[in-house]
Write an enzyme that holds these catalytic residues in place. Structure first.
Site: not given
Ligand code: GLY
Length: 396
Positions: A118, A177
């Protein structure tokens, strides 16, 4: 004299007609929404800025009726700085720029963090916006160092970037994601001239295209990879209704990610995938009339099922960009984005000033399976909403 009065009369009628026409073209009362967003975030800033030197200083959501502040290692830590950058771009008020720089610079140490994929979200929404939309070169090295850290999670034999570290459940989890972290890699190559980052992004996108999608163009949330040969050990969910369901935010991440991949590579297979996802979302029989999805496209259609405004905001922002790449369909995607933004800007989703702990949007979902952040504001819903407004403005 008579001729002069007639001239003025015609002039007034023309100006009046033109201003009516302008109103008809403006599907969104853009200036009012910007003003309201800036007013709400001014209140937010008053409330949280005194805590900027605390460990937890970034607004993420509401918990137990109070604002929840997180530290810089939280995956959402770049969105607040990013939202403030967009307020600067939208209002051209320098006060937001000073504040955006202050919150952006607080994240500096993340450039060395190898513990999570992330870092792409965190650094691209904060430093990335500073690099891309101000002429400054000051943060180029931050983007490149972050790309280096992110690249340590790349498994060359499997061709993917590992999302989370191994756990009891997964050996090498890769979530949809993760498509959102590729933009930072593309930018690092543009800045440094080192194609390594671009190649990693392309490899990851290709593997995601190959393995993450179902025949109906919805995507799985989590794939568990064998890092030695790239085979898929399991296909699961983490935040969706079921392994084979279509978690709403996951579909939005995929749409946004493949649109970015097309922008950066011009490879039509990424554009085709983005279009397929957009069509899946737009034509879904379970999409409510106001175009704000339930938290999972397979969740029961009912008034009790929570909506996810964050998924809607991400989708709208991605659709505005997608509409610039498609010819005959461009109006269709722009109109769909406009409809989503009209709903999000309405009192049902857009909070009254001083309410909602000063976040902009109500009614998002973090993770229903974990029982957290259900029907709450989320900082990333606000971020993509502001980005969508910025894109709307620049399309006109
Ligand atoms: N990337 C984590 C979410 O979308 O909750």
């Amino acid at each position: 004299m008579k001729t002069l009065s007639k001239f003025y009369f015609l002039l007034i009628v023309t100006i009046f007609n033109q201003s009516c026409a302008k109103k008809h073209n403006d599907v969104l009362d853009y200036e009012t929404v910007i003003q309201k967003s800036a007013a709400q975030y001014s209140e937010m800033n008053k409330a949280i800025h005194p805590q900027i030197n605390n460990k937890n200083f970034i607004p993420r959501t509401i918990r137990n009726n109070a604002i929840r502040l997180v530290n810089l290692y939280d995956w959402t830590s770049g969105f607040y700085a990013g939202s403030i950058w967009y307020l600067n771009f939208l209002t051209e008020d320098e006060k937001w720029k000073h504040l955006a720089l202050e919150y952006t610079k607080k994240l500096d140490t993340i450039k060395y963090w190898e513990g999570n994929h992330d870092v792409g979200f965190i650094m691209e929404c904060s430093y990335g916006n500073a690099v891309k939309k101000t002429a400054s070169k000051a943060f180029d090295s931050v983007i490149v160092q972050t790309a280096k850290s992110l690249s340590t999670r790349f498994h060359p034999k499997a061709g993917i970037i590992q999302s989370w570290d191994a756990s009891k459940k997964w050996n090498c989890p890769v979530i949809i994601d993760n498509m959102m972290n590729l933009e930072l890699l593309f930018n690092a190559t543009k800045i440094s001239g080192d194609s390594t980052y671009y190649d990693i992004a392309v490899s990851h996108a290709n593997k995601t295209l190959e393995n993450h999608f179902r025949p109906d163009n919805s995507s799985y949330h989590v794939l568990n990879y064998d890092t030695e040969n790239g085979t898929i050990l399991n296909r699961n969910t983490h935040q969706g209704l079921a392994d084979d369901s279509a978690w709403a935010r996951g579909q939005a991440w995929g749409l946004y990610g493949f649109t970015v991949c097309y922008r950066e590579t011009k490879n039509p297979k990424y554009l085709n995938q983005a279009i397929k996802i957009a069509d899946y979302i737009k034509n879904h029989p379970n999409l409510p009339k106001d175009n704000i999805p339930y938290w999972d496209y397979n969740a029961p259609a009912s008034d009790e099922t929570p909506r996810d405004a964050s998924a809607a905001a991400i989708t709208a922002s991605a659709l505005y960009e997608l509409s610039t790449f498609t010819k005959e369909d461009s109006n269709e995607y722009k109109s769909f984005a406009d409809e989503i933004m009209q709903s999000l800007s309405s009192p049902t989703y857009f909070a009254d000033k001083g309410t909602n702990a000063n976040f902009l949007l109500k009614h998002s979902v973090g993770s229903i399976p974990h029982g957290v952040e259900i029907d709450v504001p989320l900082n990333y819903a606000d971020y993509y909403f502001l980005e969508a407004l910025y894109r709307y403005k620049n399309l006109k």
